[in-house]
Design a protein around this motif. Structure first.
Motif, short mmCIF file in Angstrom:
data_model
loop_
_atom_site.label_atom_id
_atom_site.label_comp_id
_atom_site.label_asym_id
_atom_site.label_seq_id
_atom_site.Cartn_x
_atom_site.Cartn_y
_atom_site.Cartn_z
N LYS A 51 -4.33 16.04 -11.56
CA LYS A 51 -3.76 14.72 -11.89
C LYS A 51 -3.42 14.63 -13.37
O LYS A 51 -2.33 14.17 -13.74
CB LYS A 51 -4.74 13.61 -11.51
CG LYS A 51 -4.96 13.45 -10.02
CD LYS A 51 -5.89 12.29 -9.72
CE LYS A 51 -7.29 12.56 -10.22
NZ LYS A 51 -8.22 11.46 -9.94
N TYR A 107 1.92 10.58 -9.09
CA TYR A 107 1.42 9.35 -9.71
C TYR A 107 1.40 8.21 -8.68
O TYR A 107 0.41 7.50 -8.55
CB TYR A 107 2.30 8.96 -10.91
CG TYR A 107 1.90 7.65 -11.53
CD1 TYR A 107 0.92 7.61 -12.52
CD2 TYR A 107 2.46 6.45 -11.11
CE1 TYR A 107 0.53 6.41 -13.08
CE2 TYR A 107 2.08 5.24 -11.66
CZ TYR A 107 1.12 5.22 -12.64
OH TYR A 107 0.71 4.02 -13.19
N ARG A 111 -2.00 6.34 -7.55
CA ARG A 111 -2.18 4.95 -7.97
C ARG A 111 -2.06 3.96 -6.82
O ARG A 111 -2.76 2.94 -6.80
CB ARG A 111 -1.19 4.61 -9.08
CG ARG A 111 -1.51 5.28 -10.40
CD ARG A 111 -2.92 5.02 -10.85
NE ARG A 111 -3.00 5.12 -12.30
CZ ARG A 111 -4.10 5.05 -12.99
NH1 ARG A 111 -5.25 4.86 -12.38
NH2 ARG A 111 -4.09 5.16 -14.29
N ARG A 114 -5.23 3.68 -5.33
CA ARG A 114 -6.23 3.21 -6.31
C ARG A 114 -7.20 4.30 -6.77
O ARG A 114 -8.33 4.03 -7.11
CB ARG A 114 -7.02 2.02 -5.77
CG ARG A 114 -6.22 0.74 -5.72
CD ARG A 114 -5.82 0.32 -7.14
NE ARG A 114 -5.13 -0.94 -7.15
CZ ARG A 114 -3.80 -1.06 -7.21
NH1 ARG A 114 -3.04 0.00 -7.26
NH2 ARG A 114 -3.23 -2.25 -7.24
N ASP A 121 -6.47 6.37 -17.70
CA ASP A 121 -7.49 5.33 -17.68
C ASP A 121 -8.23 5.27 -19.02
O ASP A 121 -8.53 4.18 -19.52
CB ASP A 121 -8.47 5.55 -16.54
CG ASP A 121 -7.82 5.40 -15.17
OD1 ASP A 121 -6.70 4.85 -15.09
OD2 ASP A 121 -8.42 5.86 -14.18
N THR A 127 -3.04 1.05 -13.49
CA THR A 127 -2.01 1.29 -12.48
C THR A 127 -0.91 0.24 -12.60
O THR A 127 -1.17 -0.90 -12.96
CB THR A 127 -2.62 1.29 -11.07
OG1 THR A 127 -1.58 1.63 -10.16
CG2 THR A 127 -3.22 -0.05 -10.70
N LYS A 131 -1.71 -1.89 -4.56
CA LYS A 131 -2.40 -1.03 -3.59
C LYS A 131 -1.57 -1.02 -2.31
O LYS A 131 -1.22 -2.07 -1.78
CB LYS A 131 -3.80 -1.55 -3.31
CG LYS A 131 -4.56 -0.68 -2.30
CD LYS A 131 -6.01 -1.06 -2.22
CE LYS A 131 -6.76 -0.25 -1.20
NZ LYS A 131 -6.68 1.18 -1.32
#
Length: 181
Positions: A51, A107, A111, A114, A121, A127, A131
């Motif tokens: 990531k 991404y 995101r 979640r 972060d 984000t 969701k």
């Protein structure tokens, strides 16, 4: 000065090789991290690496695209057949497109479900997406499909490069190597 005429400039070379090294690390990490039965600490480490390296790659690829738009690549040798020049152009376009699609779809997948992206972060960048398991599933499908297309295209790119370096010896390899050229 000859390298500016016959080969890529130093920034393009460095960006190429840094991106290549990171992508070649991302491929096995991405393939291994989703294997069933993998010890959780190993899997977590691979996910964190994948990531966060994807975020770094996004910015490096953006820099490479901006550089490429501002600095025309050196011409291909006149001895190269037209069909090979066209194929090289299509392949490079596809490589760039896939290298943009991969981090963007990754991404979105992460995101929208979640999951954290630890580097972002830590910088306080949250984000930007709602969701959405449905969006995450579509992004994951795109990411996986494009990953396998990218792997195939990289294999063809490397094979063509080796063909030019070892058999044709037409200067294609020296256009991009060494990075300090």
């Amino acid at each position: 000065m000859a390298n500016l005429v016959n080969g890529y400039r130093r920034p393009a070379r460095w960006l190429h090789w840094i991106i290549a090294a990171l992508v070649l690390l991302m491929i096995p990490a991405g393939l291994i991290m989703v294997q069933k039965g993998l010890p959780r600490p190993v899997q977590d480490t691979l996910f964190v690496f994948h990531k966060n390296t994807g975020v770094i790659l996004f910015f490096l690829i953006a820099a490479r695209l901006i550089y490429r738009l501002r600095h025309k690549p050196p011409p291909l040798p006149d001895t190269m057949p037209e069909w090979q020049k066209r194929a090289a152009g299509i392949a490079h376009f596809a490589l760039y497109a896939l290298m943009v699609i991969m981090p963007v779809s990754g991404y979105i997948r992460v995101r929208a479900d979640r999951f954290p992206i630890e580097g972002l972060d830590a910088l306080g960048i949250g984000t930007w997406l709602p969701k959405s398991p449905e969006l995450a599933a579509v992004a994951q499908s795109i990411h996986v499909t494009c990953a396998f297309i990218l792997i195939g295209l990289i294999a063809v790119h490397i094979a063509a490069t080796l063909q030019h370096a070892l058999f044709y010896k037409d200067g294609i390899w020296s256009r991009i190597w060494p990075p300090n050229g």
